[in-house]
Design a protein around this motif. Structure first.
Motif, short mmCIF file in Angstrom:
data_model
loop_
_atom_site.label_atom_id
_atom_site.label_comp_id
_atom_site.label_asym_id
_atom_site.label_seq_id
_atom_site.Cartn_x
_atom_site.Cartn_y
_atom_site.Cartn_z
N ASN A 1 5.06 4.48 5.89
CA ASN A 1 4.75 3.07 6.15
C ASN A 1 4.13 2.83 7.52
OD1 ASN A 1 5.51 1.80 3.68
ND2 ASN A 1 7.64 2.24 4.18
N GLN B 1 -4.57 2.73 1.02
CA GLN B 1 -3.91 1.48 1.39
C GLN B 1 -2.48 1.48 0.85
OE1 GLN B 1 -4.95 -1.25 3.21
NE2 GLN B 1 -6.70 0.01 3.79
N LYS B 2 -1.54 1.10 1.69
CA LYS B 2 -0.13 1.09 1.28
C LYS B 2 0.15 -0.03 0.27
CE LYS B 2 1.10 3.16 5.67
NZ LYS B 2 -0.23 3.81 5.70
N LYS B 3 -0.53 -1.14 0.45
CA LYS B 3 -0.39 -2.25 -0.49
C LYS B 3 -1.27 -1.98 -1.70
CE LYS B 3 -0.17 -7.29 -0.58
NZ LYS B 3 -0.39 -8.53 0.19
N SER C 1 -2.52 -3.70 -4.08
CA SER C 1 -3.63 -4.61 -4.38
C SER C 1 -4.84 -4.37 -3.49
CB SER C 1 -3.18 -6.06 -4.24
OG SER C 1 -2.77 -6.33 -2.91
N LYS C 2 -4.65 -3.67 -2.36
CA LYS C 2 -5.76 -3.42 -1.44
C LYS C 2 -6.45 -2.08 -1.70
CE LYS C 2 -4.18 -6.37 2.34
NZ LYS C 2 -3.85 -6.46 3.78
N ASP D 1 -4.34 -11.00 -6.72
CA ASP D 1 -4.96 -9.72 -7.05
C ASP D 1 -6.19 -10.00 -7.92
OD1 ASP D 1 -5.42 -6.99 -7.30
OD2 ASP D 1 -3.34 -6.50 -7.67
#
Length: 735
Positions: A298, A324-326, A328-329, A512
């Protein structure tokens, strides 16, 4: 036992689903505390003390990881000939589940690789995982995936045979030679080609890493589907939510065992790690324990360009978008990741990653950004997710025009068909593929595509009347309601545009991507998003009226009948929701992703699923019938007196609406993923073979077929002209 061996046992226990990642992390921390106090307990002792594992599971782990289990797989106990057919020649490698040998298939006179698993005292999880790998690979036929040939069982072990690839795995190749930046991109493109095929078949690999990529003189092949997740399977091995994968290549959702979040983007992340390692010679972080990995994943990663300045910023940005950790990104599909890498290899600059990924901004850019923020601060205080740009004066209403023809999404158009085609009237190359289906209103045809643009073109001439540019790709098909054109985009916005000139009226931000084509009812616009939600928004103002949360991403579009909204979801459910309130009426479960848009008549709702079935469900949610095809169904159904639907098995089917019995079927050379359309007495459908077919709807007789490469875009007809979008990015008007 050593600390290293304890970590190995723990990671192995996680990989086969005996414990979860959280349980391993808790026990490793507890073990470290005991050691600080001078008390020494093995990891197995602590796991047993915490009641995380049973005594029999301890026995399995001891036997498997101390070598005792592998002794039963020693070369002198594996028969020289298996199934009276495969002559064992040489051991190629060992893993947690078994041993891989090179063998000679004496029936087909070819070399194969044969993977063998012992039963480990009846450990059904190991057997299930082994057979799941074989099942996953058997579904996949692709030049970049190792092909499986045979599955079997001898007296005391399971085995399967697969293609023998002469070459090295990617890790060995990286250790033996320097891989150029462009070669790294090309290898990753081949990996993504394989994943795109796997994902289209509902399979997530979940263990992409250099060890599982074979490199031969001529090709790149993905192997080892031992952790593969079949999206459509009802019973999954890791039902407890256990983390599976190899720690440095695990996505955050894998490492935290967030089972509901594991999707195709999980493979995108692992592929990003692999690309990162090819470019830099290291993974984004280094951890000596699973607990340390959980902490480090993270934290911000150093970009490849920062590690090696010779790595182009463009390629570095592509890699970081995949990481990307998220969720949706990240890239939302292998196809998008692939497209950016292909653009890089061809030295094109218009990639999604460069636009979306920015660790630093030039000072002048920061000043402008600050000024914009100050000017728009009053607007940001409004919590509503819509942005009204312009008010529209009332105009004379025009008919509602939707993808799939009407609110019921029947795919039927009461329009004179083209029973023959003579020539292409005009075509417009956009240079990027088109998956969006066109709509015709007055004398204008409206399209959208991967160029991020919405096009309004003259029906007769093909000349551009107006264009509107969104912030990202557009998969959604446009829809028209009260002189306003509505369309969703991969940037998460639903756009409302003036139909006559393309002026932006408002835009609504979901959390999203929006692949769903909108529907309308009583002044509201309905659509769905990858954020798992179905939205109802005021069509005039763009203000949210309600939203309903489902269990997964939504690729389907809504259909409306009798004030009820019907829509399929990646969680395998068909949802029936009250259109005025968003309240759930019922949901119907299938065993696969539902990408198909439901089609509705007075008696039933019809749709297809990745579980290979076409379903007919009553308006109360009761199963009326189901029909099994030979593969996943992406296509939406069209209905008149029969129901018409395509399947990935390469057939186009006509079924009786009341019974589901087969009336006729036509064969094509490739999957039929496009949704068919009916124009009075004929219907149109296309296949990945590149042909658009025209057939009589009653008996399936082919009237004509035309090579247009309109493989994903459903056609429409207006002013005696057929319009469709090509996978090559060309918009066609055919007479």
């Amino acid at each position: 036992m050593s600390k290293e061996h304890d970590i190995y046992i723990g990671q192995f226990a996680v990989s086969i689903g005996i414990i979860s990642a959280q349980q391993l992390s808790v026990c490793l921390k507890l073990q470290a505390q005991y050691h600080q106090n001078g008390e020494y307990y093995s990891l197995l002792d602590i796991l047993r003390h915490k009641n995380f594992i049973s005594q029999s599971q301890i026995h399995i782990l001891q036997k498997t990881t101390t070598g005792e289990g592998n002794q039963t797989l020693s070369a002198n106990q594996v028969p020289l000939k298996i199934a009276n057919r495969y002559q064992v020649l040489q051991e190629l490698g060992r893993g947690g589940m078994g041993i891989v040998y090179r063998a000679q298939d004496e029936v087909f006179e070819r070399e194969v690789a044969i993977k063998i698993l012992r039963n480990f005292d009846g450990n059904h999880k190991m057997s299930a995982r082994f057979l799941r790998e074989a099942k996953a690979m058997a579904k996949l036929k692709h030049p970049n995936i190792v092909e499986i040939y045979d599955i079997g069982m001898e007296k005391d072990f399971h085995y399967f045979t697969m293609e023998y690839v002469k070459g090295k795995n990617l890790r060995t190749l990286m250790q033996s030679k320097k891989i150029s930046v462009r070669e790294a991109a090309k290898i990753t493109i081949k990996i993504l080609n394989a994943l795109q095929h796997a994902h289209s078949n509902g399979i997530i690999h979940r263990d992409i890493k250099p060890d599982n990529i074979m490199i031969s003189d001529k090709n790149v092949k993905v192997m080892d589907f031992g952790l593969a997740k079949m999206v459509e399977e009802k019973v999954r091995i890791s039902q407890t939510g256990n983390a599976v994968g190899t720690v440095h290549y695990m996505s955050p959702e894998q490492m935290l065992a967030q089972r509901s979040k594991i999707s195709y983007t999980t493979d995108i992340y692992s592929t990003g790690v692999t690309l990162y390692e090819i470019l830099t010679g290291r993974t984004p972080f280094v951890a000596k324990s699973f607990a340390e990995a959980v902490k480090k994943i993270n934290r911000p990663f150093t970009t490849p360009h920062e590690i090696k300045t010779k790595i182009p910023r463009q390629l570095s940005a592509i890699c970081m978008k995949a990481l990307q950790k998220k969720i949706s990104k990240r890239y939302q599909s292998a196809e998008m990741f692939l497209e950016d890498l292909q653009n890089f290899v061809q030295s094109k600059q218009n990639v999604h990653a460069v636009r979306h990924s920015s660790r630093t901004l030039p000072i002048f850019g920061v000043i402008i950004l600050c000024a914009i923020c100050l000017l728009t601060l009053p607007l940001l205080s409004n919590k509503n997710k819509s942005e009204t740009v312009r008010k529209v004066a009332p105009q004379k209403k025009t008919p509602t025009i939707l993808y799939r023809g009407n609110l019921r999404r029947t795919g039927f158009y009461n329009t004179k068909p083209l029973t023959n085609v003579s020539q292409i009237r005009w075509s417009l190359p956009t240079k990027k593929r088109i998956k969006s289906s066109p709509v015709v209103s007055d004398n204008i045809v409206y399209f959208a595509g991967y160029t991020h643009k919405v096009y309004a073109l003259g029906v007769q001439s093909g000349k551009t009347i107006w264009e509107f540019t969104a912030n990202d790709l557009i998969y959604s098909s446009p829809a028209i309601y009260d002189n306003v054109l509505y369309i969703g985009s991969h940037d998460g916005y639903m756009y409302a545009l003036e139909k006559k000139n393309g002026t932006l009226i408002w835009k609504f931000r979901a959390q999203d991507s929006i692949l769903s084509s909108p529907a309308f009812n009583e002044g509201m616009v309905y659509f769905a998003s990858h954020d798992h939600k179905i939205y109802a928004v005021n069509a005039r103002t763009g203000k949210e009226v309600w939203s309903h949360k489902t269990g997964d991403k939504i690729l389907s579009s809504p259909a409306i009948f009798d004030k009820t909204l019907f829509i399929g979801c990646n969680d395998g459910f068909l949802y029936a929701i009250k259109a005025n309130s968003g309240e759930l009426r019922w949901r119907f479960a299938t065993n696969g992703v539902i990408k198909s848009v439901p089609a509705i008549d007075d008696n039933a709702v019809y749709f297809g699923s990745f579980d290979h079935h076409v379903y007919a469900v009553s308006h109360k949610g009761e199963l009326l019938w189901r029909f099994k095809t030979g593969a996943e169904i992406h296509s939406s159904a069209a209905i008149k007196e029969l129901i018409y639907v395509g399947s990935n098995d390469g057939y186009f089917y006509a079924l009786d609406k009341n019974t589901g019995k087969l009336k006729w079927r036509n064969a094509t050379k490739s999957p039929v993923v496009m949704s068919p359309c009916i124009f009075n007495n004929v219907l149109y459908y296309s296949s990945l073979d590149g042909f658009l077919y025209c057939a009589y709807r009653r008996d399936g007789r082919i009237l004509w077929r035309q090579k247009l490469n309109c493989t994903f875009s459903s056609p429409t007809i207006g002013h005696n002209t057929l319009f469709c979008g090509g996978i090559d990015g060309t918009i066609y008007a055919v007479d």
